[in-house]
Design a protein around this motif. Structure first.
Motif, PDB file in Angstrom:
ATOM      1  N   MET A   1      -6.945   9.316  -6.424  1.00 56.89           N
ATOM      2  CA  MET A   1      -7.571   8.615  -7.552  1.00 56.89           C
ATOM      3  C   MET A   1      -7.181   7.125  -7.581  1.00 56.89           C
ATOM      4  N   LEU A   2      -5.863   6.902  -7.478  1.00 54.61           N
ATOM      5  CA  LEU A   2      -5.340   5.527  -7.473  1.00 54.61           C
ATOM      6  C   LEU A   2      -4.321   5.396  -6.357  1.00 54.61           C
ATOM      7  N   ARG A   3      -4.516   4.411  -5.492  1.00 57.46           N
ATOM      8  CA  ARG A   3      -3.573   4.221  -4.399  1.00 57.46           C
ATOM      9  C   ARG A   3      -3.246   2.750  -4.224  1.00 57.46           C
ATOM     10  N   LEU A   4      -1.960   2.449  -4.183  1.00 59.48           N
ATOM     11  CA  LEU A   4      -1.514   1.093  -3.900  1.00 59.48           C
ATOM     12  C   LEU A   4      -0.804   1.116  -2.567  1.00 59.48           C
ATOM     13  N   GLU A   5      -1.154   0.163  -1.707  1.00 55.62           N
ATOM     14  CA  GLU A   5      -0.562   0.126  -0.362  1.00 55.62           C
ATOM     15  C   GLU A   5       0.137  -1.195  -0.108  1.00 55.62           C
ATOM     16  N   ASN A   6       1.419  -1.121   0.122  1.00 54.28           N
ATOM     17  CA  ASN A   6       2.222  -2.286   0.536  1.00 54.28           C
ATOM     18  C   ASN A   6       1.997  -3.519  -0.337  1.00 54.28           C
ATOM     19  N   ILE A   7       2.131  -3.323  -1.636  1.00 56.65           N
ATOM     20  CA  ILE A   7       1.887  -4.438  -2.565  1.00 56.65           C
ATOM     21  C   ILE A   7       3.101  -5.369  -2.616  1.00 56.65           C
ATOM     22  N   ASP A   8       2.826  -6.640  -2.413  1.00 58.46           N
ATOM     23  CA  ASP A   8       3.861  -7.675  -2.505  1.00 58.46           C
ATOM     24  C   ASP A   8       3.461  -8.700  -3.543  1.00 58.46           C
ATOM     25  N   ILE A   9       4.408  -9.068  -4.388  1.00 63.33           N
ATOM     26  CA  ILE A   9       4.185 -10.205  -5.290  1.00 63.33           C
ATOM     27  C   ILE A   9       5.438 -11.061  -5.279  1.00 63.33           C
ATOM     28  N   THR A  10       5.268 -12.325  -4.986  1.00 65.51           N
ATOM     29  CA  THR A  10       6.383 -13.258  -5.034  1.00 65.51           C
ATOM     30  C   THR A  10       6.034 -14.342  -6.037  1.00 65.51           C
ATOM     31  N   LEU A  11       6.947 -14.619  -6.942  1.00 63.66           N
ATOM     32  CA  LEU A  11       6.717 -15.705  -7.888  1.00 63.66           C
ATOM     33  C   LEU A  11       7.504 -16.931  -7.445  1.00 63.66           C
ATOM     34  N   GLY A  12       6.989 -18.099  -7.799  1.00 59.93           N
ATOM     35  CA  GLY A  12       7.675 -19.365  -7.501  1.00 59.93           C
ATOM     36  C   GLY A  12       7.869 -19.603  -6.020  1.00 59.93           C
ATOM     37  N   LYS A  13       6.846 -19.269  -5.250  1.00 56.20           N
ATOM     38  CA  LYS A  13       6.946 -19.394  -3.787  1.00 56.20           C
ATOM     39  C   LYS A  13       7.348 -20.804  -3.346  1.00 56.20           C
ATOM     40  N   LYS A  20      10.932 -12.053  -5.433  1.00 58.95           N
ATOM     41  CA  LYS A  20       9.982 -10.957  -5.215  1.00 58.95           C
ATOM     42  C   LYS A  20       9.938 -10.086  -6.456  1.00 58.95           C
ATOM     43  N   ILE A  21       8.753  -9.898  -6.991  1.00 59.78           N
ATOM     44  CA  ILE A  21       8.604  -9.058  -8.183  1.00 59.78           C
ATOM     45  C   ILE A  21       8.239  -7.633  -7.753  1.00 59.78           C
ATOM     46  N   LEU A  22       7.319  -7.527  -6.797  1.00 60.59           N
ATOM     47  CA  LEU A  22       7.011  -6.228  -6.185  1.00 60.59           C
ATOM     48  C   LEU A  22       7.173  -6.392  -4.684  1.00 60.59           C
ATOM     49  N   ASN A  23       7.765  -5.383  -4.055  1.00 61.17           N
ATOM     50  CA  ASN A  23       8.173  -5.509  -2.667  1.00 61.17           C
ATOM     51  C   ASN A  23       7.712  -4.304  -1.849  1.00 61.17           C
ATOM     52  N   GLN A  24       6.632  -4.474  -1.105  1.00 59.38           N
ATOM     53  CA  GLN A  24       6.113  -3.381  -0.263  1.00 59.38           C
ATOM     54  C   GLN A  24       5.980  -2.085  -1.061  1.00 59.38           C
ATOM     55  N   LEU A  25       5.384  -2.210  -2.242  1.00 63.21           N
ATOM     56  CA  LEU A  25       5.283  -1.046  -3.134  1.00 63.21           C
ATOM     57  C   LEU A  25       4.094  -0.162  -2.766  1.00 63.21           C
ATOM     58  N   ASN A  26       4.346   1.142  -2.729  1.00 62.87           N
ATOM     59  CA  ASN A  26       3.304   2.134  -2.457  1.00 62.87           C
ATOM     60  C   ASN A  26       3.297   3.177  -3.557  1.00 62.87           C
ATOM     61  N   ILE A  27       2.085   3.593  -3.958  1.00 64.64           N
ATOM     62  CA  ILE A  27       1.988   4.705  -4.907  1.00 64.64           C
ATOM     63  C   ILE A  27       0.658   5.406  -4.667  1.00 64.64           C
ATOM     64  N   ASP A  28       0.673   6.728  -4.822  1.00 66.31           N
ATOM     65  CA  ASP A  28      -0.549   7.502  -4.649  1.00 66.31           C
ATOM     66  C   ASP A  28      -0.616   8.488  -5.816  1.00 66.31           C
ATOM     67  N   VAL A  29      -1.571   8.287  -6.698  1.00 67.73           N
ATOM     68  CA  VAL A  29      -1.675   9.140  -7.884  1.00 67.73           C
ATOM     69  C   VAL A  29      -2.946   9.964  -7.789  1.00 67.73           C
ATOM     70  N   LYS A  30      -2.776  11.294  -7.879  1.00 70.90           N
ATOM     71  CA  LYS A  30      -3.938  12.176  -7.753  1.00 70.90           C
ATOM     72  C   LYS A  30      -4.700  12.258  -9.072  1.00 70.90           C
ATOM     73  N   GLU A  31      -5.937  12.690  -9.001  1.00 75.07           N
ATOM     74  CA  GLU A  31      -6.754  12.841 -10.197  1.00 75.07           C
ATOM     75  C   GLU A  31      -6.085  13.840 -11.153  1.00 75.07           C
ATOM     76  N   GLY A  32      -5.970  13.459 -12.416  1.00 75.22           N
ATOM     77  CA  GLY A  32      -5.404  14.353 -13.430  1.00 75.22           C
ATOM     78  C   GLY A  32      -3.891  14.415 -13.423  1.00 75.22           C
ATOM     79  N   GLU A  33      -3.269  13.635 -12.569  1.00 75.84           N
ATOM     80  CA  GLU A  33      -1.810  13.670 -12.475  1.00 75.84           C
ATOM     81  C   GLU A  33      -1.181  12.797 -13.566  1.00 75.84           C
TER      82      GLU A  33
END
Ligand SMILES: Nc1ncnc2c1ncn2[C@@H]1O[C@H](COP(=O)(O)OP(=O)(O)O)[C@@H](O)[C@H]1O
Ligand SMILES: [Mg+2]
Length: 251
Positions: A1-13, A20-33
């Motif tokens: 349903m929702l998938r995030l792959e290798n999310i990076d966020i850096t502030l004040g580059k 780094k606020i988010l660092n190679q973040l992964n998440i996989d959420v199934k429908e209804g979970e």
């Protein structure tokens, strides 16, 4: 349903304040979970929600909703799919309007047109039907000013408003943190009922270990912008709030 792959966020580059606020973040959420995210202050929990809702664009990585790459779509484009409820019930509802006007406002969300806060018979019956899901009688006081409701009542109204557009994904950011302990239990129970009944896909951020264990299908522990531990259904059945808090503190 929702998938995030290798999310990076850096502030004040490129500055001394680069972080780094988010660092190679992964998440996989199934429908209804029902996924619960826990993590210390500053771990990046709210930033995660901001990335999902499109409020922040990640520096790199991809976001998929129902297999579709939505990484570069706007917050407005995602508004129909995703609803967010925050800690402060005052943010989710409009104080100097009636319950009915608040519901009309929520119904128009994501439709980049003027405000149409009218009510008619169809709308009234839709509002009553949705409000009755809250189980606290909101459907019987459509003309009540929201300023007359308690924090808990406003939070239930926020959740119902958030779901009015039949969005598929519900993001709950510490929704009981501003409530007294008794209201917090009631609101959490009602929220869970709504989520399960509507078969919503839900991610909830909380500092309440009891709520995490009681309601989650999966618990994820976030630290320094990345998930470092996952508890599945089997782990959760034997997990105690005390043990979870201890693991949390040890990291
Ligand atoms: N707009 C912003 N500008 C600067 N720093 C930010 C901004 N948003 C978040 N941060 C920083 O990013 C980190 C993660 O924040 P946040 O996602 O709010 O954490 P959490 O919700 O887990 O407490 C924190 O250190 C915070 O200070
Ligand atoms: Mg936060």
């Amino acid at each position: 349903m929702l998938r995030l792959e290798n999310i990076d966020i850096t502030l004040g580059k490129g500055t001394k304040l680069e972080r780094k606020i988010l660092n190679q973040l992964n998440i996989d959420v199934k429908e209804g979970e029902f996924v619960v995210v826990i993590g210390e202050n500053g771990a990046g929990k709210s930033s995660l929600f901001n990335v999902i809702s499109g409020f922040i664009t990640p520096d790199s990585g991809k976001i998929f909703i129902m297999q579709r790459d939505v990484t570069s779509t706007s917050q407005l484009q995602r508004a129909k799919l995703i609803s967010k409820v925050m800690q402060d019930p005052k943010i989710g509802t409009i104080e100097n309007m009636t319950i009915s006007e608040n519901m009309a406002f929520a119904l128009n969300r994501g439709q980049n047109r003027g405000l149409k806060l009218f009510t008619n018979r169809d709308r009234t019956s839709l509002f009553k039907e949705k409000l009755s899901m809250g189980n606290i009688g909101l459907e019987n006081c459509l003309d009540e000013m929201v300023s007359n409701l308690s924090g808990g009542q406003r939070q239930i109204l926020s959740i119902i408003m958030a779901m009015l557009q039949d969005s598929k994904i519900l993001l709950l950011d510490e929704i009981t943190a501003a409530l007294d302990p008794a209201s917090s239990e009631v609101i959490m129970k009602l929220t869970n009922q709504i989520v399960r009944k509507q078969k919503l896909t839900c991610i909830m951020i909380t500092h309440n270990m009891n709520h995490a264990i009681q309601y989650a299908d999966k618990i994820l522990l976030l630290k320094n912008g990345t998930f470092i531990k996952e508890y599945g259904e089997n782990d959760i059945t034997t997990l105690t709030p005390f043990a979870l808090a201890a693991e949390f503190d040890a990291i």
